[in-house]
Design a protein around this motif. Sequence first.
Motif, PDB file in Angstrom:
ATOM      1  N   GLN A  80       0.838  -1.201   0.000  1.00 19.62           N
ATOM      2  CA  GLN A  80       0.000   0.000   0.000  1.00 19.62           C
ATOM      3  C   GLN A  80       0.871   1.248   0.000  1.00 19.62           C
ATOM      4  O   GLN A  80       1.889   1.303   0.684  1.00 19.62           O
ATOM      5  CB  GLN A  80      -0.919   0.006   1.214  1.00 19.62           C
ATOM      6  CG  GLN A  80      -1.956  -1.099   1.213  1.00 19.62           C
ATOM      7  CD  GLN A  80      -2.829  -1.043  -0.026  1.00 19.62           C
ATOM      8  OE1 GLN A  80      -3.400  -0.005  -0.367  1.00 19.62           O
ATOM      9  NE2 GLN A  80      -2.937  -2.177  -0.720  1.00 19.62           N
ATOM     10  N   PRO A  81       0.488   2.270  -0.772  1.00 24.48           N
ATOM     11  CA  PRO A  81       1.308   3.488  -0.823  1.00 24.48           C
ATOM     12  C   PRO A  81       1.235   4.257   0.487  1.00 24.48           C
ATOM     13  O   PRO A  81       0.287   4.108   1.272  1.00 24.48           O
ATOM     14  CB  PRO A  81       0.658   4.287  -1.957  1.00 24.48           C
ATOM     15  CG  PRO A  81      -0.778   3.849  -1.949  1.00 24.48           C
ATOM     16  CD  PRO A  81      -0.726   2.371  -1.611  1.00 24.48           C
ATOM     17  N   SER A  82       2.231   5.078   0.716  1.00 20.49           N
ATOM     18  CA  SER A  82       2.188   5.992   1.851  1.00 20.49           C
ATOM     19  C   SER A  82       1.110   7.044   1.611  1.00 20.49           C
ATOM     20  O   SER A  82       0.732   7.324   0.462  1.00 20.49           O
ATOM     21  CB  SER A  82       3.544   6.675   2.036  1.00 20.49           C
ATOM     22  OG  SER A  82       3.843   7.516   0.933  1.00 20.49           O
ATOM     23  N   THR A  83       0.601   7.624   2.689  1.00 23.39           N
ATOM     24  CA  THR A  83      -0.387   8.705   2.531  1.00 23.39           C
ATOM     25  C   THR A  83       0.239   9.892   1.808  1.00 23.39           C
ATOM     26  O   THR A  83      -0.450  10.612   1.076  1.00 23.39           O
ATOM     27  CB  THR A  83      -0.935   9.150   3.893  1.00 23.39           C
ATOM     28  OG1 THR A  83       0.156   9.591   4.729  1.00 23.39           O
ATOM     29  CG2 THR A  83      -1.671   8.017   4.587  1.00 23.39           C
ATOM     30  N   ALA A  84       1.545  10.091   1.989  1.00 24.33           N
ATOM     31  CA  ALA A  84       2.221  11.185   1.298  1.00 24.33           C
ATOM     32  C   ALA A  84       2.215  10.977  -0.208  1.00 24.33           C
ATOM     33  O   ALA A  84       2.054  11.928  -0.983  1.00 24.33           O
ATOM     34  CB  ALA A  84       3.651  11.312   1.811  1.00 24.33           C
ATOM     35  N   ALA A  85       2.388   9.722  -0.645  1.00 21.17           N
ATOM     36  CA  ALA A  85       2.374   9.436  -2.078  1.00 21.17           C
ATOM     37  C   ALA A  85       0.985   9.643  -2.674  1.00 21.17           C
ATOM     38  O   ALA A  85       0.855  10.124  -3.806  1.00 21.17           O
ATOM     39  CB  ALA A  85       2.852   8.011  -2.340  1.00 21.17           C
TER      40      ALA A  85
ATOM     41  N   GLU B  12       1.447  12.430  11.212  1.00 25.31           N
ATOM     42  CA  GLU B  12       2.064  11.340  11.958  1.00 25.31           C
ATOM     43  C   GLU B  12       2.007  10.062  11.136  1.00 25.31           C
ATOM     44  O   GLU B  12       1.096   9.865  10.331  1.00 25.31           O
ATOM     45  CB  GLU B  12       1.346  11.127  13.296  1.00 25.31           C
ATOM     46  CG  GLU B  12       1.433  12.322  14.222  1.00 25.31           C
ATOM     47  CD  GLU B  12       0.735  12.081  15.557  1.00 25.31           C
ATOM     48  OE1 GLU B  12      -0.034  11.088  15.654  1.00 25.31           O
ATOM     49  OE2 GLU B  12       0.956  12.866  16.497  1.00 25.31           O
ATOM     50  N   GLU B  13       3.002   9.190  11.363  1.00 19.24           N
ATOM     51  CA  GLU B  13       3.046   7.916  10.638  1.00 19.24           C
ATOM     52  C   GLU B  13       3.726   6.878  11.517  1.00 19.24           C
ATOM     53  O   GLU B  13       4.699   7.167  12.210  1.00 19.24           O
ATOM     54  CB  GLU B  13       3.813   8.082   9.321  1.00 19.24           C
ATOM     55  CG  GLU B  13       3.872   6.824   8.474  1.00 19.24           C
ATOM     56  CD  GLU B  13       4.616   7.040   7.164  1.00 19.24           C
ATOM     57  OE1 GLU B  13       3.966   7.445   6.191  1.00 19.24           O
ATOM     58  OE2 GLU B  13       5.838   6.821   7.142  1.00 19.24           O
TER      59      GLU B  13
ATOM     60  N   ARG C 260       5.849   8.473  14.402  1.00 16.96           N
ATOM     61  CA  ARG C 260       6.810   9.445  13.902  1.00 16.96           C
ATOM     62  C   ARG C 260       6.077  10.757  13.609  1.00 16.96           C
ATOM     63  O   ARG C 260       4.936  10.750  13.157  1.00 16.96           O
ATOM     64  CB  ARG C 260       7.471   8.951  12.608  1.00 16.96           C
ATOM     65  CG  ARG C 260       8.139   7.601  12.706  1.00 16.96           C
ATOM     66  CD  ARG C 260       8.788   7.244  11.369  1.00 16.96           C
ATOM     67  NE  ARG C 260       9.142   5.834  11.295  1.00 16.96           N
ATOM     68  CZ  ARG C 260       8.359   4.889  10.803  1.00 16.96           C
ATOM     69  NH1 ARG C 260       7.161   5.211  10.335  1.00 16.96           N
ATOM     70  NH2 ARG C 260       8.753   3.643  10.769  1.00 16.96           N
ATOM     71  N   ARG C 261       6.741  11.854  13.831  1.00 20.75           N
ATOM     72  CA  ARG C 261       6.194  13.178  13.508  1.00 20.75           C
ATOM     73  C   ARG C 261       6.926  13.694  12.271  1.00 20.75           C
ATOM     74  O   ARG C 261       8.157  13.752  12.255  1.00 20.75           O
ATOM     75  CB  ARG C 261       6.397  14.135  14.672  1.00 20.75           C
ATOM     76  CG  ARG C 261       5.597  13.789  15.929  1.00 20.75           C
ATOM     77  CD  ARG C 261       4.107  14.085  15.758  1.00 20.75           C
ATOM     78  NE  ARG C 261       3.876  15.448  15.359  1.00 20.75           N
ATOM     79  CZ  ARG C 261       3.861  16.505  16.204  1.00 20.75           C
ATOM     80  NH1 ARG C 261       4.114  16.331  17.488  1.00 20.75           N
ATOM     81  NH2 ARG C 261       3.616  17.729  15.761  1.00 20.75           N
TER      82      ARG C 261
END
Length: 221
Positions: free
Chosen positions: A30-35, A204-205, A210-211
């Motif tokens: 699954q892609p990162s939310t950023a991607a 956050e991730e 992580r921030r």
Amino acid sequence: MSDDAQELADVQRQHWQNAYTAHPGMYGEQPSTAAVHAAEMFRSAGASDVLELGAGHGRDALFFAREGFTVQATDFSPVGLEQMQDAALSQGVEHRVTTAVHDVRDPLPLPDASVDAVFAHMLLCMALSTKEIHALVGEVSRVLRPGGTFVYTVRHTGDAHYGAGTPHGDDIFEHGGFAVHFFPRHLVDSLAEGWTLNEVHDFEEGDLPRRLWRVTQTLPR
């Protein structure tokens, strides 16, 4: 690069090689939310080709390919890129993805003004000095076409691991074998000089969590 910095870089490269070897596809498919956000930004800007820096085993690069972008993916881990190539074949997007082993401390292996968009998820906050980060963003500016979009994410000084573990100077701390350059806000602003800084989004991730900041900036036309 000093001897200490070179030793840290070599150790980090080996850590990532070992991690990808021991845990193939360690971040999942699954892609990162950023991607996902970046794909929306790139599409709205009319981009067709994307360069991903520090692509690892390719969860985000393959997502961009599935979304219809042509993707050039780089990483300093041959193991990670081999896993990406295998996954691209299995997903039927191998015609949209090319890979290259590359250390971002070196100039990018692309011509000037040759890509529409650049993406880097937690690559700039690896064990890179502030000077190396500025040089890298200069290279991103060089290879982007006028009006091109750059989306990157970095862990920042509000992260729980900032100041923990082994200090290496320049806001770099090593924790659990991996070194991170935690970004103060003034570094983000300085990297955007000569660009349009569109957004600095705090999110956050992961389990810590992580921030991070997700930064979107564009080159002038």
